[in-house]
Design an enzyme around this catalytic site. Structure first.
Site, PDB file in Angstrom:
ATOM      1  N   CYS A  85      16.395 -30.415  19.973  1.00  0.00           N
ATOM      2  CA  CYS A  85      16.728 -31.141  21.202  1.00  0.00           C
ATOM      3  C   CYS A  85      15.453 -31.649  21.881  1.00  0.00           C
ATOM      4  CB  CYS A  85      17.583 -30.270  22.114  1.00  0.00           C
ATOM      5  SG  CYS A  85      18.467 -31.218  23.384  1.00  0.00           S
ATOM      6  N   HIS A 202      21.898 -27.966  18.544  1.00  0.00           N
ATOM      7  CA  HIS A 202      21.301 -26.662  18.835  1.00  0.00           C
ATOM      8  C   HIS A 202      21.784 -25.575  17.877  1.00  0.00           C
ATOM      9  CE1 HIS A 202      19.382 -27.316  22.855  1.00  0.00           C
ATOM     10  NE2 HIS A 202      20.235 -28.324  22.911  1.00  0.00           N
ATOM     11  N   GLU A 204      20.573 -22.633  17.498  1.00  0.00           N
ATOM     12  CA  GLU A 204      20.487 -21.309  18.142  1.00  0.00           C
ATOM     13  C   GLU A 204      21.729 -21.015  18.971  1.00  0.00           C
ATOM     14  OE1 GLU A 204      19.009 -24.047  21.383  1.00  0.00           O
ATOM     15  OE2 GLU A 204      18.982 -23.988  19.183  1.00  0.00           O
TER      16      GLU A 204
END
Length: 230
Positions: A85, A202, A204
């Site tokens: 990002c 993302h 994560e």
């Protein structure tokens, strides 16, 4: 191995990245950008957020932090580097990868789950998947539209450096499933080395089983894969 997660003023996904990596039993530590990259860093994450409030352009100021000289040198030595990002924006702005991320076609911030098609399965970041496999990863950005000149886009495609494309759940990449207007539905690209990658979604946030899908685990496993290949 110890992965350094670089914290800039305005980073807000550094702790998410740390927790996700530790869930996968990958040692990780948050490093303040002014302290420089540790000599023993065996991986680098440029996390999401709004470094320096996205002044000038998203990622432009962080890309000029002295630590990015360390990161570029480490990347040239084969240390795996992943920009996510805002980290992807920093990666492009600092020359780790080609192209740029700019304002979404919708001109608004978008936070939603999207589908990605794995374009290559022979890189550290995609070794856990099959080529053409569709995975579900969230996005959260206002400047996620990938842009690159047509001549460089053709070269990027020819060099097989597109890592992920936005698609529907069947793997089709028509314009209706492109959340931000990125050229050729591109969601992630490789640097000159396959150990360097940037992506707008993302991983994560798609790693911990308690909070939703876990399709992002394979991307973060890329640090282990790169270390094993070194």
């Amino acid at each position: 191995m110890t992965v350094s997660i670089i914290r800039f003023g305005g980073s807000n996904c550094d702790r998410d990245a740390e927790r996700a990596l530790e869930h996968l039993d990958v040692d990780a530590e948050i490093v303040w950008h002014e302290d420089g990259l540790p000599d023993d860093a065996t991986g680098v994450v440029l996390p999401g957020g709004f470094s320096y409030g996205d002044y000038l352009r998203a990622g432009a100021m962080a890309a000029r932090s002295p630590i990015m000289e360390d990161v570029r040198a480490a990347a040239a030595d084969g240390v795996p580097v992943l920009g996510v990002c805002n980290g992807a924006q920093i990666g492009c702005e600092s020359g780790l990868t080609e192209g740029a991320f700019t304002t979404n076609e919708s001109a608004r911030f978008q936070c939603e789950h999207v589908y990605l098609r794995v374009e290559r399965a022979d890189t550290p970041w995609t070794a856990a998947y099959e080529e053409g496999e569709v995975i579900e990863i969230p996005i959260a950005h206002g400047e996620g539209r990938y842009e690159i000149g047509d001549d460089r886009l053709a070269a990027l495609e020819d060099e097989d450096r597109v890592l992920f494309r936005y698609c529907d759940e069947d793997g089709e990449t028509d314009p209706d499933v492109n959340p931000n207007g990125s050229k050729h539905n591109i969601a992630g690209v490789l640097g000159e080395r396959e150990t360097v990658a940037v992506l707008m979604p993302h991983p994560e946030r798609a790693t911990l089983p308690d909070v939703g899908p876990t399709d992002g685990q394979g991307i973060l496993r890329g640090f282990e894969a790169a270390a094993n290949d070194a």
